[in-house]
Design a protein around this motif. Structure first.
Motif, PDB file in Angstrom:
ATOM      1  N   ARG A 131      -3.050  -1.669   4.516  1.00 29.30           N
ATOM      2  CA  ARG A 131      -2.863  -1.690   3.145  1.00 29.30           C
ATOM      3  C   ARG A 131      -2.389  -0.478   2.559  1.00 29.30           C
ATOM      4  NH1 ARG A 131      -7.831  -6.030   3.054  1.00 29.30           N
ATOM      5  NH2 ARG A 131      -6.543  -7.817   2.499  1.00 29.30           N
TER       6      ARG A 131
ATOM      7  N   LEU B  33       0.988  -0.227   3.371  1.00 32.41           N
ATOM      8  CA  LEU B  33       1.790  -1.264   2.369  1.00 32.41           C
ATOM      9  C   LEU B  33       2.004  -0.376   1.103  1.00 32.41           C
ATOM     10  CD1 LEU B  33       2.657  -4.153   1.771  1.00 32.41           C
ATOM     11  CD2 LEU B  33       0.291  -4.389   0.698  1.00 32.41           C
ATOM     12  N   LEU B  34       1.231   0.221   0.552  1.00 30.35           N
ATOM     13  CA  LEU B  34       1.232   0.954  -0.598  1.00 30.35           C
ATOM     14  C   LEU B  34       2.123   2.288  -0.492  1.00 30.35           C
ATOM     15  CD1 LEU B  34      -2.437   0.775  -1.955  1.00 30.35           C
ATOM     16  CD2 LEU B  34      -0.463  -0.469  -3.040  1.00 30.35           C
TER      17      LEU B  34
ATOM     18  N   LEU C  12      -0.786   9.914  -3.927  1.00 33.03           N
ATOM     19  CA  LEU C  12      -1.503   9.166  -4.949  1.00 33.03           C
ATOM     20  C   LEU C  12      -2.255   7.853  -4.175  1.00 33.03           C
ATOM     21  CD1 LEU C  12       1.330   8.708  -7.680  1.00 33.03           C
ATOM     22  CD2 LEU C  12      -0.640  10.202  -7.756  1.00 33.03           C
TER      23      LEU C  12
ATOM     24  N   TYR D  57      -5.926   7.671  -5.044  1.00 28.93           N
ATOM     25  CA  TYR D  57      -6.318   6.574  -5.948  1.00 28.93           C
ATOM     26  C   TYR D  57      -6.868   5.273  -5.123  1.00 28.93           C
ATOM     27  CZ  TYR D  57      -5.159   9.716  -9.662  1.00 28.93           C
ATOM     28  OH  TYR D  57      -5.204  10.663 -10.425  1.00 28.93           O
ATOM     29  N   TYR D  58      -6.140   4.797  -4.001  1.00 21.04           N
ATOM     30  CA  TYR D  58      -6.612   3.618  -3.524  1.00 21.04           C
ATOM     31  C   TYR D  58      -7.766   4.205  -2.337  1.00 21.04           C
ATOM     32  CZ  TYR D  58      -6.192  -0.365  -0.171  1.00 21.04           C
ATOM     33  OH  TYR D  58      -6.842  -1.615   0.481  1.00 21.04           O
ATOM     34  N   GLN D  59      -7.489   5.135  -1.535  1.00 23.63           N
ATOM     35  CA  GLN D  59      -8.681   5.315  -0.678  1.00 23.63           C
ATOM     36  C   GLN D  59      -9.809   6.126  -1.117  1.00 23.63           C
ATOM     37  OE1 GLN D  59      -7.611   7.063   3.245  1.00 23.63           O
ATOM     38  NE2 GLN D  59      -6.467   4.997   3.863  1.00 23.63           N
ATOM     39  N   GLY D  60      -9.549   6.897  -2.252  1.00 29.66           N
ATOM     40  CA  GLY D  60     -10.642   7.628  -2.902  1.00 29.66           C
ATOM     41  C   GLY D  60     -10.904   8.956  -2.341  1.00 29.66           C
TER      42      GLY D  60
END
Lengths: 204, 255
Positions: free
Chosen positions: A31, A34-35, A135, A139-142
């Protein structure tokens, strides 16, 4: 078998041990790529390639180091490498799920409308791979800035710069497109209501 | 607070996509790793030569190839190559532009396969009919002035397993600003190192089977560059110059 045992077995060439070692990280790896790549097939290729690379270089892995950042570094590097090589039109943008559903359209939710979401994804797609990767990691993995720096093998200051500064605009590019998504968000965060926030995200 | 919406949006979209169940090939890792290693292909080629009954020639070829591959393994080891190359190695198609500091732009572009004529690598690609190689050039410019250029050779191996489109970097070279066209036309370039103090760079002219070449040393890394009418090549490795020279001399083709 404990983690060290699994790692040792994997380093000795045991594929089952390698599978056990990486399997917990595969969904996150897929994922994340994917991002970064915004394309399912490319993301799959990137993870597969990263796994081959990880397996091939596992012998060089220091067993006293945490495995996840090491594996993440390989995955992210592979995603960025693939992005630069393929440069496909992102397909993920064409299949954004419609989020209109009961409960999500209340003013309190502050969720941007579909058009605004598409603007966000378009802005993400227009970023260079490093800005977008930063980013995604943030913001996704933190991840923290220092954790991102470790994955990207760069200095925290560089990560901070990528996180908060817009890349230079290409000639003729609209000002909006200069902004990385973080700037769009920060811009939006200064807005006090949904309408102004949406205006921040939308083409002006 | 709105930053959390970006997090929500990313997670909502990414987590809605199912994870493929074939990310990790059931039994293909060892094979995939083996395919990644160019010496596997080279060994096949050498073995084929021997099998053809060309014993003296085959043995010579095997020795040459083995020697070359040994250094090649050093050259492709990321730990043995300074950082900038790692990014450069595998960029292949189209053109990308990275904006660097102080107005410097870094451009990566693929070069036609036809430009590979004369490079030694295709010799080793014989065993795999699906393999192909591409040449990539990377250059930095500022205000329209070329700062440096890197040439990189990559090749791909298409596999029938889960892993495909594998690519490998072979070598690199630094070419002085403004010499790009000369390189394309076959002129022999000089060598310029980017990113280190001039005092750290040592250069000398050497001979490879009668062909003039430039040997450049930066720290433990030696680079050999040669360019003759119709082609040229580069070898890079953290090995003594003598080893690189032996490898170059044992190459079936120099140009």
């Amino acid at each position: 078998m404990d983690l060290q045992g699994t790692l040792a077995a994997a380093q000795a060439g045991d594929q089952d041990a390698f599978r056990a070692l990486v399997e917990p990280y595969l969904p996150g790896a897929y994922r994340t790529t994917l991002l970064i790549l915004l394309d399912r097939e490319l993301a799959r290729d990137a993870v597969q390639e990263a796994l081959v690379r990880a397996y091939a270089s596992l012998g060089h892995f220091r067993t006293d180091a945490p495995f996840r950042p090491w594996f993440s570094r390989i995955v992210v590097n592979e995603a960025r490498r693939l992005w630069r090589r393929e440069r496909r039109q992102p397909t993920l943008l064409e299949e954004l799920p419609d989020l209109t559903s009961p409960g999500e359209d209340s003013p309190e939710a502050l969720l941007p409308a579909q058009e605004s979401r598409e603007s966000l994804w378009q802005a993400l797609a227009e970023l260079d791979d490093l800005h977008r990767t930063v980013l995604v990691l943030r913001y996704y993995q933190g991840l923290s800035e220092s954790e991102m720096a470790e994955v990207l093998e760069t200095r925290p200051g560089t990560v901070k710069s990528r996180l908060h500064n817009a890349p230079p605009a290409a000639p003729g590019t609209a000002e909006r497109r200069r902004c990385p998504a973080a700037l769009l968000v920060r811009q939006g965060s200064s807005c006090h209501n949904r309408e102004v926030f949406l205006r921040c995200w939308k083409v002006t | 607070m709105l930053e959390s919406h970006l997090t929500d949006e990313l997670r909502r979209v990414a987590d809605a996509v199912p994870v493929p169940d074939d990310l990790l090939p059931a039994a293909g890792l060892k094979r995939a790793v083996a395919h990644r290693r160019p010496w596997t292909m080279v060994a096949v080629a050498a073995a084929a030569l021997l099998a053809l009954g060309l014993s003296p020639l085959g043995q010579n070829a095997l020795a040459a190839v083995t020697h070359w591959v040994m250094t090649y393994r050093v050259a492709v080891n990321p730990g043995a190559i300074p950082d900038p190359v790692v990014d450069v190695l595998t960029i292949q198609y189209g053109q990308t532009v990275e904006e660097k500091k102080d107005g410097v732009r870094e451009v990566h572009r693929g070069v036609s396969v036809a430009d590979l004529a004369g490079w030694p690598l295709p010799v080793y690609l014989g065993p795999d009919p699906e393999a192909r190689a591409v040449l990539t050039e990377t250059y930095r410019e500022k205000d329209g002035t070329l700062l440096f250029t890197t040439l990189t050779l990559n090749w791909q191996v298409f596999m029938d397993g889960a892993s495909k489109n594998l690519s490998y970097g072979m070598s690199r070279g630094w070419i002085p600003a403004g010499r790009l066209e000369e390189v394309r036309s076959g002129a022999r370039p000089g060598v310029e190192i980017y990113g280190v103090e001039e005092s750290q760079v040592k250069q000398q002219t050497v001979s490879i089977r009668g062909h003039e070449a430039t040997a450049t040393q930066v720290g433990p890394t030696w680079m050999l560059h040669w360019w003759h009418e119709g082609g040229g090549g580069h070898l890079v490795g953290n090995v003594p110059l003598e080893v690189l020279l032996k490898v170059a001399e044992s190459m079936p083709r120099l140009e």
